[in-house]
Design a protein around this motif. Structure first.
Motif, PDB file in Angstrom:
ATOM      1  N   LYS A 225      -9.091   4.625  -0.971  1.00 27.89           N
ATOM      2  CA  LYS A 225      -7.955   4.945  -0.095  1.00 27.89           C
ATOM      3  C   LYS A 225      -8.226   4.550   1.359  1.00 27.89           C
ATOM      4  CE  LYS A 225      -3.979   7.172   0.641  1.00 27.89           C
ATOM      5  NZ  LYS A 225      -3.777   6.547   1.947  1.00 27.89           N
ATOM      6  N   LYS A 226      -9.444   4.846   1.814  1.00 28.49           N
ATOM      7  CA  LYS A 226      -9.767   4.586   3.227  1.00 28.49           C
ATOM      8  C   LYS A 226      -9.724   3.094   3.549  1.00 28.49           C
ATOM      9  CE  LYS A 226     -13.062   8.092   3.797  1.00 28.49           C
ATOM     10  NZ  LYS A 226     -14.512   8.166   3.839  1.00 28.49           N
ATOM     11  N   ILE A 227     -10.145   2.313   2.576  1.00 30.37           N
ATOM     12  CA  ILE A 227     -10.145   0.868   2.780  1.00 30.37           C
ATOM     13  C   ILE A 227      -8.717   0.326   2.790  1.00 30.37           C
ATOM     14  CG2 ILE A 227     -10.972  -1.328   1.828  1.00 30.37           C
ATOM     15  CD1 ILE A 227     -13.230   0.384   2.905  1.00 30.37           C
ATOM     16  N   MET A 228      -7.896   0.875   1.846  1.00 33.60           N
ATOM     17  CA  MET A 228      -6.488   0.450   1.809  1.00 33.60           C
ATOM     18  C   MET A 228      -5.827   0.649   3.165  1.00 33.60           C
ATOM     19  SD  MET A 228      -5.176   2.326  -1.610  1.00 33.60           S
ATOM     20  CE  MET A 228      -6.384   2.689  -2.859  1.00 33.60           C
ATOM     21  N   ASP A 229      -6.155   1.764   3.794  1.00 33.04           N
ATOM     22  CA  ASP A 229      -5.525   2.111   5.064  1.00 33.04           C
ATOM     23  C   ASP A 229      -5.864   1.129   6.174  1.00 33.04           C
ATOM     24  OD1 ASP A 229      -4.415   4.225   3.812  1.00 33.04           O
ATOM     25  OD2 ASP A 229      -5.853   5.723   4.553  1.00 33.04           O
ATOM     26  N   ARG A 230      -6.944   0.373   6.005  1.00 28.48           N
ATOM     27  CA  ARG A 230      -7.334  -0.580   7.045  1.00 28.48           C
ATOM     28  C   ARG A 230      -6.584  -1.903   6.914  1.00 28.48           C
ATOM     29  NH1 ARG A 230      -8.822   0.210  10.791  1.00 28.48           N
ATOM     30  NH2 ARG A 230     -10.660  -1.059  11.233  1.00 28.48           N
ATOM     31  N   SER A 231      -5.831  -2.066   5.824  1.00 29.00           N
ATOM     32  CA  SER A 231      -5.138  -3.345   5.612  1.00 29.00           C
ATOM     33  C   SER A 231      -3.856  -3.411   6.432  1.00 29.00           C
ATOM     34  CB  SER A 231      -4.816  -3.517   4.132  1.00 29.00           C
ATOM     35  OG  SER A 231      -3.862  -2.547   3.742  1.00 29.00           O
ATOM     36  N   LYS A 232      -3.355  -4.637   6.614  1.00 33.65           N
ATOM     37  CA  LYS A 232      -2.073  -4.807   7.294  1.00 33.65           C
ATOM     38  C   LYS A 232      -0.941  -4.749   6.286  1.00 33.65           C
ATOM     39  CE  LYS A 232      -3.826  -7.971  10.873  1.00 33.65           C
ATOM     40  NZ  LYS A 232      -3.755  -9.409  11.245  1.00 33.65           N
ATOM     41  N   ARG A 233      -1.258  -5.236   5.083  1.00 33.27           N
ATOM     42  CA  ARG A 233      -0.252  -5.219   4.019  1.00 33.27           C
ATOM     43  C   ARG A 233      -0.919  -4.640   2.788  1.00 33.27           C
ATOM     44  NH1 ARG A 233       2.105 -10.721   1.170  1.00 33.27           N
ATOM     45  NH2 ARG A 233       3.316  -9.703  -0.470  1.00 33.27           N
ATOM     46  N   LEU A 234      -0.214  -3.839   2.064  1.00 30.29           N
ATOM     47  CA  LEU A 234      -0.809  -3.169   0.905  1.00 30.29           C
ATOM     48  C   LEU A 234       0.061  -3.369  -0.329  1.00 30.29           C
ATOM     49  CD1 LEU A 234      -2.989  -1.236  -0.227  1.00 30.29           C
ATOM     50  CD2 LEU A 234      -1.512   0.666   0.477  1.00 30.29           C
ATOM     51  N   ILE A 235      -0.537  -4.037  -1.305  1.00 27.05           N
ATOM     52  CA  ILE A 235       0.172  -4.243  -2.569  1.00 27.05           C
ATOM     53  C   ILE A 235      -0.474  -3.325  -3.596  1.00 27.05           C
ATOM     54  CG2 ILE A 235       0.687  -5.902  -4.408  1.00 27.05           C
ATOM     55  CD1 ILE A 235       0.351  -8.099  -2.212  1.00 27.05           C
ATOM     56  N   ILE A 236       0.322  -2.533  -4.265  1.00 25.54           N
ATOM     57  CA  ILE A 236      -0.259  -1.640  -5.270  1.00 25.54           C
ATOM     58  C   ILE A 236       0.108  -2.142  -6.660  1.00 25.54           C
ATOM     59  CG2 ILE A 236      -0.308   0.717  -6.177  1.00 25.54           C
ATOM     60  CD1 ILE A 236      -0.217   1.713  -3.402  1.00 25.54           C
ATOM     61  N   LEU A 237      -0.953  -2.375  -7.440  1.00 25.44           N
ATOM     62  CA  LEU A 237      -0.786  -2.805  -8.828  1.00 25.44           C
ATOM     63  C   LEU A 237      -0.886  -1.581  -9.717  1.00 25.44           C
ATOM     64  CD1 LEU A 237      -2.894  -6.007  -9.635  1.00 25.44           C
ATOM     65  CD2 LEU A 237      -0.412  -5.784  -9.627  1.00 25.44           C
ATOM     66  N   LYS A 238      -0.036  -1.568 -10.713  1.00 22.69           N
ATOM     67  CA  LYS A 238      -0.111  -0.474 -11.662  1.00 22.69           C
ATOM     68  C   LYS A 238       0.215  -1.061 -13.016  1.00 22.69           C
ATOM     69  CE  LYS A 238       1.109   4.432 -11.377  1.00 22.69           C
ATOM     70  NZ  LYS A 238       2.123   5.324 -10.786  1.00 22.69           N
ATOM     71  N   ASP A 239      -0.747  -0.961 -13.893  1.00 27.07           N
ATOM     72  CA  ASP A 239      -0.471  -1.370 -15.264  1.00 27.07           C
ATOM     73  C   ASP A 239       0.026  -2.820 -15.371  1.00 27.07           C
ATOM     74  OD1 ASP A 239      -0.813  -0.497 -17.720  1.00 27.07           O
ATOM     75  OD2 ASP A 239       1.076   0.612 -17.903  1.00 27.07           O
ATOM     76  N   GLY A 240      -0.516  -3.671 -14.523  1.00 25.85           N
ATOM     77  CA  GLY A 240      -0.175  -5.090 -14.628  1.00 25.85           C
ATOM     78  C   GLY A 240       1.100  -5.488 -13.905  1.00 25.85           C
ATOM     79  N   ARG A 241       1.641  -4.551 -13.151  1.00 24.58           N
ATOM     80  CA  ARG A 241       2.863  -4.878 -12.387  1.00 24.58           C
ATOM     81  C   ARG A 241       2.703  -4.421 -10.956  1.00 24.58           C
ATOM     82  NH1 ARG A 241       5.552  -3.341 -17.182  1.00 24.58           N
ATOM     83  NH2 ARG A 241       6.631  -5.112 -18.126  1.00 24.58           N
ATOM     84  N   ILE A 242       3.491  -5.056 -10.054  1.00 20.83           N
ATOM     85  CA  ILE A 242       3.461  -4.605  -8.668  1.00 20.83           C
ATOM     86  C   ILE A 242       4.287  -3.328  -8.563  1.00 20.83           C
ATOM     87  CG2 ILE A 242       4.186  -5.119  -6.300  1.00 20.83           C
ATOM     88  CD1 ILE A 242       3.461  -7.998  -6.815  1.00 20.83           C
ATOM     89  N   ASP A 243       3.608  -2.309  -8.096  1.00 20.91           N
ATOM     90  CA  ASP A 243       4.254  -1.018  -8.005  1.00 20.91           C
ATOM     91  C   ASP A 243       4.919  -0.871  -6.644  1.00 20.91           C
ATOM     92  OD1 ASP A 243       4.723   1.542  -9.282  1.00 20.91           O
ATOM     93  OD2 ASP A 243       3.445   2.360  -7.669  1.00 20.91           O
ATOM     94  N   SER A 244       4.188  -1.326  -5.604  1.00 20.09           N
ATOM     95  CA  SER A 244       4.788  -1.288  -4.268  1.00 20.09           C
ATOM     96  C   SER A 244       4.145  -2.361  -3.407  1.00 20.09           C
ATOM     97  CB  SER A 244       4.590   0.086  -3.627  1.00 20.09           C
ATOM     98  OG  SER A 244       3.228   0.250  -3.282  1.00 20.09           O
ATOM     99  N   ASP A 245       4.811  -2.772  -2.370  1.00 24.66           N
ATOM    100  CA  ASP A 245       4.333  -3.843  -1.490  1.00 24.66           C
ATOM    101  C   ASP A 245       4.797  -3.498  -0.087  1.00 24.66           C
ATOM    102  OD1 ASP A 245       3.610  -6.123  -0.231  1.00 24.66           O
ATOM    103  OD2 ASP A 245       4.531  -7.493  -1.668  1.00 24.66           O
TER     104      ASP A 245
END
Ligand SMILES: Nc1ncnc2c1ncn2[C@@H]1O[C@H](COP(=O)(O)OP(=O)(O)O)[C@@H](O)[C@H]1O
Ligand SMILES: [Mg+2]
Lengths: 254, 445
Positions: A225-245
């Protein structure tokens, strides 16, 4: 924007004053199915993304969500079952053999979870490796190695072997190795997973500062989680699909 | 290039395994080098013994004599050949001979003998005939040692082979009668005194030989000043072919000169039964090396040497297994690393080269060490020799001690064999490394 390898000077001329910022990487409906015997695993179920120059993007998701699979397809290390990967609008699935090797050498930088430095080479030689197979002159190599050693804070360690470095130091060498050949994009598969959280934070800071000062494009996966927060853009994969971007390129200041 | 560095350092990385592989290669090298050195040394001894015994290294005849020996296929004035032989480097000594067949009788017993007319001084310098005298003394020489001049008459003395002595029950000092046909067509007979009986030699060539002074033979056979053969000893048997060619050419170039051809007409009284040999061809000198003259012996030697190939094959197998084992293990161990190198953009063929280079380096190091070791060993064996547990029979010679021979091939052949075996054996594992799929290799992490 300032970092263009000499080899790409033609493309460079075209792209110097773009009307719009073109995609460096783009995928079209990527599907990846693993077959082991009777069992089929659909690791990616239709993924569409585009990565633009200067991004600092995290791909997050639980273990098994398909992050590694996706990064491998982007880098041409593996082929999608369906769909196309474009690097600067060229489909890489059409490349083969040496072409693909050269493609990785010239366009993709890698940072691996387990550092993966060449144990028999020194820090300096590890960093030089890709430039050597690219055929970059000795003077230029020296200059770049010096610069990058400064940037990653490893001055004075260039003669050491990987086994004489801590995990964090090794990963910094890996970053240096990935950056120094000036690829279009650096792909990092859970680069901090083997590090303690403080070292991990420092490493991400370093990557981000390279991104900001040199405009280097990063795409890294993480489940931290802490590393994700350092990104400028965050893509979340879930079960082989993009969950959020979140934080798409047009929201970024480029 | 960095690939070279990686290859070289990898050798020192798995030190124990590299040492083991190197030892295999060094062992193979030394074994092969020793085998070559000893075999060459032993065959050299045999060949030297053989040629020293009778044949010499090179022989000179009138063209065609060797295929069809005939009393009439003669050359003239062997002393004139001397001048030419002296000009050829590497000729150690030479000796003229004359041959015929005769009936030998003592009392009521009769046998067939081969007459060999020799120049006692020259013969003793060129072959080991004097070592073969079982009892008695050498036949009379035409040199008067007391006055240092040439005698006018030489005694009718003969040295007889062991076989002849046995059949006729000859003893030293006894007299025998020889009957033969002279070149002039007449029947010649004379009384000869047995001054020496020779040892039987392993080839049984001289069993029925009857050696006499060439002057005596010439007058007995009415072949005044003529001869059939000159046997030449060189510095080394291996120059035989080369020197034979040089000599052959020299004599051909002198075709117009008078060499061996002084009295073209002096001996033509017998032209009737000797049509193909009207002496016009005294200048047709033919010089041949021992492998041609003693083809059978040469073939035996070649055949015995072929046994070496088995030795060579075994060594190749040893080296091959050793190297293959190492390289395969290495590749299994380094699959991840090769995967990384591939991921970073290394072309597959570069990995191939790297692996071949590693084997090549290791082979080179082994060859250098192997060379030093085998040089020392071969040197010692060439001086002190190694005793066979039981005497070995090679080409009719009984060999009790084998000596090594130091020659370039004893070192270059093992080097080439070791090097190429190492490389060839590495090809298969190197191809495997080339085919490593980076994603799969790295998933092993
Ligand atoms: N080579 C493979 N063979 C079979 N299944 C695989 C293979 N690689 C990955 N998978 C499966 O694909 C899915 C996604 O894996 P992966 O991309 O490694 O996810 P992540 O990196 O997010 O943990 C998982 O269910 C995993 O078991
Ligand atoms: Mg993963």
């Amino acid at each position: 924007m300032k970092e263009h390898p000499k080899e790409h000077s033609k493309e460079h001329l075209v792209k110097e004053y773009p009307v719009i910022n073109p995609d460096i990487l783009r995928t079209e409906n990527i599907i990846k199915t693993y077959k082991s015997g009777e069992i089929e695993v659909e690791a990616l179920k239709g993924v569409n993304i585009s990565i633009k120059k200067g991004e600092f993007t995290a791909i997050a998701g639980p273990s098994g969500s398909g992050k590694s699979t996706f990064l491998n397809l982007l880098s041409g290390l593996d082929r999608p079952t369906k769909g196309v990967v474009y690097l600067k609008e060229k489909p890489i699935s059409e490349m083969s053999g040496n072409q693909l090797s050269d493609f990785r050498r010239d366009h993709i930088g890698f940072i691996f979870q387990s550092y993966n430095l060449i144990p028999v080479l020194t820090v300096k030689e590890n960093i030089e490796y890709i430039m050597l197979i690219q055929g970059i002159s000795e003077g230029e190599r020296k200059k770049r190695v010096n610069d990058i050693l400064h940037a990653v804070g490893l001055m004075g360690m260039e003669k050491r072997r990987p086994s004489q470095l801590s995990g964090g130091q090794q990963q910094r060498v890996a970053i240096a190795r990935a950056v120094v050949s000036r690829p279009d994009v650096i792909l990092a598969d859970e680069p901090t997973a083997n590090l303690d959280s403080e070292t991990a934070n420092n490493l991400i800071d370093m990557m981000r500062s390279l991104n900001e000062t040199k405009g280097i494009t990063f795409l890294f996966s993480t489940h931290d989680k802490k590393i994700m927060d350092r990104s400028k853009r965050l893509i979340i994969l879930k079960d082989g699909r993009i969950d959020s971007d979140k934080g798409l390129p047009d929201q970024l200041s480029l | 290039m960095l690939i070279l560095k990686i290859a070289f350092r990898n050798i020192f990385r798995q030190r124990r395994r590299s040492i083991l592989t190197a030892l295999t290669m060094i062992g193979g090298y030394v074994l092969l080098s020793m085998a070559l050195s000893i075999s060459e040394g032993t065959y050299g001894t045999v060949i030297e013994n053989f040629s020293k015994s009778y044949t010499g290294h090179v022989q000179l005849h009138k063209k065609g004599y060797l295929n069809k020996p005939s009393l009439y296929r003669t050359l003239n004035d062997y002393k004139s050949v001397d001048k030419i032989l002296k000009t050829v480097e590497g000729v150690k000594s030479w000796t003229p001979r004359i041959f015929s067949t005769a009936l030998v009788s003592k009392g009521k017993k009769t046998a067939i003998a081969r007459i060999v007319g020799i120049d006692p001084e020259q013969e003793a310098k060129t072959t080991s005939i004097s070592d073969k005298i079982r009892e008695g003394k050498f036949i009379d020489s035409d040199l008067d040692t007391t006055k240092d001049t040439i005698k006018n008459t030489v005694k009718n003395e003969v040295m007889v082979g062991a076989g002849l002595a046995e059949i006729l029950n000859l003893k030293l000092g006894e007299e025998i009668v020889l009957v033969s046909q002279g070149a002039d067509g007449s029947i010649s007979n004379d009384i000869f005194k047995v001054v020496a009986i020779l040892k039987g030699d392993i080839f049984s060539v001289n069993r029925n030989y009857c050696y006499m002074n060439i002057k005596v033979a010439q007058s007995f056979l009415s072949l005044e000043n003529r001869f059939h053969e000159i046997t030449i000893a060189l510095d080394h048997y291996k120059y035989a072919q080369q020197k034979a060619n040089i000599l052959d050419k020299t004599f051909k170039d002198m075709n117009n000169n008078n060499v061996g051809n002084k009295d073209n007409n002096g001996n033509n009284g017998n032209n009737g039964n000797n049509g193909n040999n009207g002496n016009n061809g005294n200048n047709e000198i033919e010089v041949l090396p021992w492998p041609v003259i003693e083809k059978q012996f040469y073939d035996t030697m070649t055949f015995e040497k072929r046994g070496m190939r088995i030795c060579l094959f075994i060594i190749v197998i040893i080296v091959a297994i050793g190297v293959l084992n190492t390289v395969l293990m290495t590749i299994l161990e380094r699959t991840i690393e090769y995967g990384i190198l591939r991921a970073l953009g290394t072309r597959p063929f570069m990995l191939f080269r790297m692996i071949i280079l590693e084997s090549g380096f290791l082979a080179l190091i082994s060859i250098v060490i192997g060379f030093i070791l085998s040089f020392i060993i071969n040197y010692l064996v060439s001086i002190y020799g190694i005793d066979y547990p039981a005497p070995m029979d090679i080409g009719g010679f009984s060999i009790t001690t084998m000596y090594g021979l130091i020659y370039p091939g004893a070192f270059s052949t093992p080097a080439i064999v070791t090097f190429f075996t190492a490389l060839v054996v590495s090809i298969f594992p190197a191809i495997r490394a080339m085919k490593i799929i980076p994603v799969e290799a790295m998933r092993m992490n």
